[in-house]
Design a protein around this motif. Structure first.
Motif, PDB file in Angstrom:
ATOM      1  N   SER A 172      37.281   5.887  15.695  1.00 20.49           N
ATOM      2  CA  SER A 172      36.180   4.964  15.943  1.00 20.49           C
ATOM      3  C   SER A 172      35.195   5.602  16.901  1.00 20.49           C
ATOM      4  O   SER A 172      33.998   5.453  16.754  1.00 20.49           O
ATOM      5  CB  SER A 172      36.705   3.655  16.514  1.00 20.49           C
ATOM      6  OG  SER A 172      37.430   3.923  17.673  1.00 20.49           O
ATOM      7  N   GLY A 173      35.688   6.365  17.875  1.00 21.77           N
ATOM      8  CA  GLY A 173      34.796   6.907  18.889  1.00 21.77           C
ATOM      9  C   GLY A 173      34.167   8.215  18.490  1.00 21.77           C
ATOM     10  O   GLY A 173      32.948   8.338  18.390  1.00 21.77           O
ATOM     11  N   ASP A 174      35.007   9.213  18.243  1.00 17.91           N
ATOM     12  CA  ASP A 174      34.455  10.541  18.031  1.00 17.91           C
ATOM     13  C   ASP A 174      33.559  10.616  16.807  1.00 17.91           C
ATOM     14  O   ASP A 174      32.561  11.302  16.811  1.00 17.91           O
ATOM     15  CB  ASP A 174      35.577  11.568  17.922  1.00 17.91           C
ATOM     16  CG  ASP A 174      36.248  11.768  19.264  1.00 17.91           C
ATOM     17  OD1 ASP A 174      35.891  11.012  20.182  1.00 17.91           O
ATOM     18  OD2 ASP A 174      37.097  12.643  19.402  1.00 17.91           O
ATOM     19  N   THR A 175      33.915   9.900  15.745  1.00 19.55           N
ATOM     20  CA  THR A 175      33.047  10.014  14.569  1.00 19.55           C
ATOM     21  C   THR A 175      31.682   9.429  14.875  1.00 19.55           C
ATOM     22  O   THR A 175      30.693   9.879  14.324  1.00 19.55           O
ATOM     23  CB  THR A 175      33.623   9.300  13.342  1.00 19.55           C
ATOM     24  OG1 THR A 175      34.207   8.098  13.775  1.00 19.55           O
ATOM     25  CG2 THR A 175      34.649  10.156  12.678  1.00 19.55           C
ATOM     26  N   VAL A 176      31.626   8.445  15.772  1.00 18.19           N
ATOM     27  CA  VAL A 176      30.309   7.917  16.127  1.00 18.19           C
ATOM     28  C   VAL A 176      29.515   9.017  16.833  1.00 18.19           C
ATOM     29  O   VAL A 176      28.328   9.211  16.580  1.00 18.19           O
ATOM     30  CB  VAL A 176      30.441   6.670  17.015  1.00 18.19           C
ATOM     31  CG1 VAL A 176      29.092   6.269  17.536  1.00 18.19           C
ATOM     32  CG2 VAL A 176      31.049   5.536  16.233  1.00 18.19           C
ATOM     33  N   LEU A 177      30.197   9.771  17.694  1.00 18.28           N
ATOM     34  CA  LEU A 177      29.500  10.855  18.390  1.00 18.28           C
ATOM     35  C   LEU A 177      29.057  11.928  17.399  1.00 18.28           C
ATOM     36  O   LEU A 177      27.968  12.482  17.496  1.00 18.28           O
ATOM     37  CB  LEU A 177      30.430  11.509  19.413  1.00 18.28           C
ATOM     38  CG  LEU A 177      30.832  10.645  20.590  1.00 18.28           C
ATOM     39  CD1 LEU A 177      31.834  11.362  21.457  1.00 18.28           C
ATOM     40  CD2 LEU A 177      29.609  10.286  21.405  1.00 18.28           C
TER      41      LEU A 177
END
Length: 1282
Positions: A172-177
């Protein structure tokens, strides 16, 4: 005028940057960088991948989109510098002041503005929508690939390198980055770069000498812009790490709330949460003040760099024949260009964080597991017969390489036979199963099936031939039907129904309101143990495996269910090779071969009767151990006839079936089941929860009240903000004066130019003081608020009644998200946006005053068009921040799927369900993906239109100005004063009001947080009110006419009029079928729930009159699947005690619980960390640690909920001993499936359909013919001796 937006408006711009990136970061995923929290080295060197590598998953469409996006970006970037040319011409048209044809010259230029507007519309649309769409598509692809790779990894990978939290965090987090780094930010970067180049080129063409002079300022400007964003990113990652630790506390506490409540560990949890919050607060303030400093420097440089060319430009006009328009053209073009280079730095930092995030993800994606489920290579036979052999196997778990499990272990199981593995807890029985499933490969030696090494088969195929039913069956958070269907691809409903029948699950499934479509809840918590187990067996049956692995498959069941399940297992064992791991020897009597394993060696093997012949053999000793537990009469009966003839067996079976049908128990469930979604929604939003549709009104007053202690800080900040706001319009006034100066006679011009240049420097110095002050004061207030809100919320949540956590909306994940994201978002309402609002008001007022003084007619015209400029400024900033912020929320459901799958990777692997999980994941991603693409198109349109408006407004205003000058109503310097003052005010306001855009989100967040804070806990342990008995508690418990339903399933009654008296110091055992409500008694005694009607009293006083915390301190709970915290064993045991426990107490408690021995034998002894959910210990070890934890608070009342069901004979005896020792002089309530554990209870109560049908001592009850207890015992006997 460009100035309005691009140049002088720059104040707003940079300023906003400061805050935006900070805002962005604060709501960025907490998990952004988990490694930094785990090892401090993480901060110094961050691994990255080359930028081009980010796009390695693009397909043709993406490449097309990226090309179109790039072309659009270049076009869009060149618009602003082109506009400066027209701007210069316009100034000349007015300034040279030929009153007659000012109109015709001006209108020609105005027309050019309109053409420019159209070009910008198209370019901007292409730039934004193409890049957003491709970013969305590629990120989705990366997400899918990552999950796919994670699912194919070997189990060792999960033991060593990752955990569920990290995987979900990355998804959820890194792919947003990553999406941030490869989507619109790239377009924006290209746009800014082309603006820079175009600006410089145009400036050189228009006036190279002045341009060269100005170039001296550029490095400073760029440096200033870059410094800001670097500072911000640096600080942000610190804040993330600091909060990540706090987030962990939340996850653990909420995830095991029953344990926390039972051991009154709430205060402890709050304390550690607060500790981490203070760190997060500190780094937040650092971040704010650093950002303020950076912004101030940049602004100071901007104003000073106006001073130089103004002074030098006037010189050029006097000496080199430049015109005023040219000078301004050069100044504006250079400023726009250099500023845009500075603005590129947030993009750079986004690229950097995306590259860093991608490093870990791409590394995982390219990792080839040793044991690869997707590997198509390997043998596929028509079928296997199922001969199993382990030859000379050496093995130790990768997570603990120095503890040898097997040291040259061999075992042979011919096909079609049943082999049982017995031995004590931790001897390596379950390890055999992991090796057969090929979760691990042995260090040396080989595992053979049909004489072929397991490694040679195609993994997927061989796993499809093996069915696994394990001790704690893992169910996925979907419906029962889907859970069973995991066993086989494309199973029909009939097959599923048949499998459920075979596993004896059909009966209880049909009783559920939704039947097969009932949702089982996270980790299957909505079903009782026996029900879960039967679903798991149905899942294995559906697979129709050749080899069946039963890892303690019936240990968690009561007699009735166990018999039924055992029968189901016997039915499906026929003609299959079966490997049974069991603690209870009764379940393995009729195995063809029994192997006794001790410390990784096979010490004996043979059939039950063979092994019994050696009275000193290991098996006989194990049997004796268990017999001792079973009580004497059982033993004599057993040993007189070790094997019944089959006719007898079938007889006893029939008679027991007879009995059971006479009392066919209606199954009411022990735990809440998920309702269908709508019902859940209604239930969740029914009381005090808020429906998501319309954000409720949040009184800002209340938020402000939370910030009351910082009132002084806020006032100082506000004053700073006001001064900051006035600076912008003042600079507009200065510029219009400068323009006028350029057309003055030389000697006057020289004097004036110097004066105005100095004024600009003064302006810069003021900024240098005011901006950092504003940044610091508001971030102190904002961070304090966030800290306060998080703490308040967490305190509230921890003390909620347990029933509240049964709601799907309150799982540990979503509460964690609310605390991390919502609290950070709320800060936007008070801290920064407050500062911004104040600043805007100041800007607006000053701007209006300056404009109206100059020329009120023109002021009115421009004012009417201003909203259009405001729109442009607003959209631009929105764009600076990035449109794709909401991706994270949208993918929440999808990441739930991932988290489930990763959490139960063994189950996924053994059922080859990787594809199935991926399919489910893809389905959940479709919606967000479409939304993302739609958003791309919408934002692109908005972005384009806003530019179109901007240039049209310029054209109109100047045209109107020209008309007024022609009519003699105003002078040209006034035209510019009006125009500049108003556009700057508008630009400043719209840019900063883009913060306002967050207020919507912040209001929702505040609402959800206040809803949490305001919801009164129905059973609140934090209240100090209520009685405490000073002396000793006697421990008399009475339940009178109790009826009860679980709040999350109001239509399934558990108790109807239950009566039970428990005398002080007595041991009362509750028996009954699975789901009859035995464990519910324990939950009611601890006041996790209150009964719907009736009374529960302790020492004659109702439970609800006691102080809850004190009441729970009097009770020690040991439950069936004990929850341990990811901490050391010492900390886990000490958790039971309110005060600090001494070393001596801890050791005494663990000795009582028979845990001291195994703990001391571990490498780190009491400092061994038990892992997530205690995964590093075996079942028996976990249980003993849990018992020690219950004992250390020396409770008056002991509640044992199936405390020994998961133990093998040896541990069970030891633990039972321990329990017998600690039960002395305590009131004890025992819930048990196995009747052997409760023979010597003072009272045995049989619970059935929510009432107590029989009670008394074992001897009395057993003699009631056709009694409930007698039939349960008969059942038990037949199943254990069968």
């Amino acid at each position: 005028m460009a100035g309005g937006n691009g140049v002088i408006g720059v104040n707003g711009d940079i300023n906003n940057h400061g805050n935006n990136s900070e805002e962005e970061k604060s709501s960025a995923p907490v998990n952004m960088d988990q490694q930094s929290s785990s090892d401090s080295k993480g901060d110094e060197k961050v691994e990255k991948i080359p930028f081009s590598k980010l796009f390695s998953f693009a397909d043709e469409t993406d490449i097309l989109l990226m090309v179109a996006g790039t072309i659009g970006a270049i076009g869009n970037g060149s618009c602003m510098p082109l506009m400066t040319i027209f701007y210069g011409k316009m100034i000349d048209a007015f300034g040279a002041n030929q009153n007659a044809d000012v109109l015709s010259v001006a209108s020609k230029v105005c027309l050019k503005f309109v053409y420019l507007a159209m070009g910008a519309l198209v370019a901007a649309f292409l730039q934004v929508s193409c890049w957003m769409i491709t970013g969305e598509r590629q990120a989705a692809r990366i997400r899918g690939l990552y999950l796919k790779t994670i699912l194919r990894q070997d189990v060792a990978f999960f033991d060593l390198e990752t955990n569920t939290g990290e995987v979900v965090g990355r998804m959820s987090g890194d792919t947003v980055l990553i999406q941030d780094a490869m989507g619109e930010k790239v377009g924006k970067f290209i746009q800014l770069l082309s603006t820079f180049l175009a600006g410089i080129i145009i400036a050189f063409i228009k006036g190279w000498l002045l341009t060269l002079v100005m170039l001296s300022c550029i490095p400073l400007m760029v440096a200033a812009g870059a410094a800001i964003s670097i500072i911000i990113t640096k600080m942000a990652s610190r804040g993330q790490a600091a909060y990540a630790k706090a987030g962990n506390v939340v996850e653990q506490t909420i995830g095991s709330i029953r344990t926390v409540a039972s051991f009154t560990g709430e205060r402890e949890a709050i304390r550690s949460y607060n500790k981490y919050l203070i760190d997060a607060y500190k780094s937040g303030v650092h971040e704010g003040s650093a950002a303020g400093m950076g912004v101030a420097f940049a602004m100071c440089i901007v104003y000073c760099s106006y001073a130089l060319p103004i002074w030098y430009g006037s010189k050029m006009i006097r000496e080199n024949g430049y015109t005023g328009g040219q000078v301004l053209n050069v100044i504006v073009a250079m400023l726009i260009g250099s500023m845009s280079l500075g603005q590129a730095s947030p993009c750079m930092s986004a690229f950097a964080s995306g590259q860093a995030a991608a490093y870990k993800m791409f590394q995982t994606i390219s990792r080839k597991p040793e044991i690869d489920a997707y590997d198509e290579k390997g043998k596929i036979l028509d079928d296997i017969s199922g001969d199993i052999e382990l030859r000379d196997v050496y093995f130790s778990y990768p997570a603990r390489p120095d503890e040898q499990i097997f040291d040259g272990f061999s075992l042979c199981i011919p096909h079609g036979t049943t082999a049982a593995l017995v031995g004590e807890s931790g001897s390596g029985k379950s390890t055999v199963i992991s090796l057969l499933e090929r979760f691990y490969d042995p260090r040396a030696g080989e595992v053979l099936i049909d004489g072929i090494n397991l490694k040679e088969y195609q993994l997927k195929w061989i796993r499809s031939k093996i069915g696994l039913v394990s001790q704690e069956p893992v169910l996925f958070a979907s419906s029962i039907k889907e859970n069973i269907a995991y066993g086989k691809d494309g199973a029909t409903t009939e097959e599923i129904q048949a499998a459920a029948e075979l596993a004896n699950a059909a009966k209880f499934v049909d009783k559920l309101p939704q039947g097969l479509d009932t949702m089982v809840g996270e980790h299957g918590t909505q079903l009782s143990g026996g029900q879960k187990q039967r679903i798991a067996i149905a899942r294995a049956i559906l697979k129709d495996p050749r080899i069946l692995l039963l890892d303690e498959a019936t240990s968690a069941l009561d007699a009735e269910s166990e018999r039924v399940v055992q029968e189901a297992l016997d039915r499906i064992m026929v003609n299959r090779t079966t490997v049974v791991v069991a603690h209870r020897l009764s379940t393995v009597r009729n195995a063809d071969m029994i192997a006794v394993i001790h410390k990784g060696k096979m010490v004996e093997k043979g059939s039950h009767s063979d092994l019994l012949r050696d009275p000193m053999g290991a098996y006989s000793q194990l049997i004796r151990l268990q017999e001792v537990n079973k009580g004497s009469e059982h033993m004599t009966e057993d040993q007189s006839k070790p094997q019944k003839t089959s006719s007898q067996r079938s007889l006893s079976r029939n008679s027991s079936v007879g009995n059971s049908s006479r009392h066919s128990f209606s199954v009411a469930f022990g735990l809440p089941t998920g309702l269908d979604d709508n019902a859940v929604q209604d239930a969740a939003y029914g009381d005090t929860e808020l429906a998501p549709e319309k954000p409720p009104k949040v009184s800002l007053r209340r938020l402000a009240a939370l910030n009351k202690p910082e009132i002084l800080v806020l006032i100082i900040g506000t004053i700073a903000a006001c001064i900051n706001g006035i600076i912008q319009p003042i600079s507009a006034l200065l510029i219009s004066r400068v323009i006028k100066t350029f057309y003055e006679p030389p000697h006057q011009q020289k004097k004036d130019a110097a004066f105005w240049a100095i004024m600009f420097v003064v302006l810069g110095l003021i900024t240098l003081v005011v901006t950092p002050a504003r940044g610091f004061f508001f971030s102190v207030a904002g961070c304090k608020l966030v800290q306060r809100i998080r703490l308040l919320c967490f305190e509230r949540v921890v003390y909620m009644e347990v029933g509240w956590f049964d709601e799907p909306a309150n799982s540990s994940g979503s509460i964690g998200a609310r605390l991390s994201a919502d609290a950070a978002t709320v800060r936007a309402l008070v801290g920064d946006s407050l500062a911004q609002t104040v600043q805007n008001i100041a800007t607006a007022v000053a701007g209006l005053i300056i404009a109206y003084i100059a020329c009120w007619q023109l002021a009115f015209i421009v004012l009417a068009l201003l909203p259009l400029i405001a729109v442009n400024g607003y959209v631009q900033i929105k764009f600076m921040k990035g449109f794709s912020a909401d991706a994270k929320m949208m993918y929440e459901e999808a990441s739930q799927v991932a988290s489930d799958a990763v959490g139960s990777i063994r189950t996924v692997a053994s059922f080859c369900a990787e594809e199935k999980v991926m399919e489910l994941y893809r389905r959940k991603c479709e919606g967000p993906m479409k939304a993302g693409i739609r958003e791309g198109l919408i934002n692109g349109t908005g972005f384009g239109v806003s530019f179109f408006f901007l240039f049209c407004v310029y054209a109109t205003s100047f045209y109107a100005g020209a008309q007024l000058v022609k009519a003699g109503k105003t002078t040209f310097s006034d035209v510019f004063q009006v125009f500049l003052a108003l556009t700057m005010a508008a630009a400043g306001i719209s840019k900063s009001s883009s913060f306002g855009s967050d207020t919507g989100r912040a209001k929702n967040a505040a609402a959800s947080i206040f809803a949490m804070i305001d919801r009164p806990s129905k059973i609140d342990a934090s209240k100090e009110s209520g009685m405490k008995i000073d002396g000793d508690v006697k421990g008399e418990i009475e339940l009178r006419h109790v009826s009860f339903k679980y709040p999350s399933r109001p239509d399934t009654p558990i108790f109807r009029d239950l009566n039970l008296t428990i005398r002080s110091g007595m041991t009362v055992a509750l028996v009954g079928e699975s789901g009859s409500g035995k464990s519910t008694v324990v939950a009611l005694l601890q006041r996790f729930y209150d009964p719907d009607s009736g009374h529960i009293t302790l020492d004659g006083i109702e439970l609800c009159n006691y102080n809850l915390k004190w009441l729970r301190q009097q009770m020690g709970l040991v439950s069936q699947e004990p929850v341990l915290f990811n901490d050391t064993i010492r900390a886990n045991i000490a958790y039971g005690k309110e005060e600090i426990a001494t070393e001596a107490e801890i050791i005494a408690a663990s000795e009582l619980a028979n845990a001291h021995k195994f703990i001391s034998s571990l490498h780190q002894g009491y400092d061994t960390v038990v892992g997530e959910r205690g995964i590093q210990l075996s079942g028996g070890q976990k249980q003993r640690v849990a018992i020690a934890r219950a004992i250390i608070k020396s409770p008056k009342i002991l509640l044992l909920d199936e405390a020994t069901s998961a133990l093998d004979a040896e541990s069970e005896r030891v633990v039972q001993d321990a329990l017998d020792r600690v039960m002395v002089n305590r009131t004890t309530v025992v819930v048990a499936h196995r009747l052997s554990t409760i023979k010597n209870a003072d009272v045995i109560a049989v619970v059935k359909t929510g009432v107590i049908v029989e009670k008394g001592k074992h001897e009395n009850l057993i003699n009631i013919t056709d009694g409930f207890y007698a039939s349960l015992v008969a059942l038990h006997m037949s199943s254990s001796t069968a």
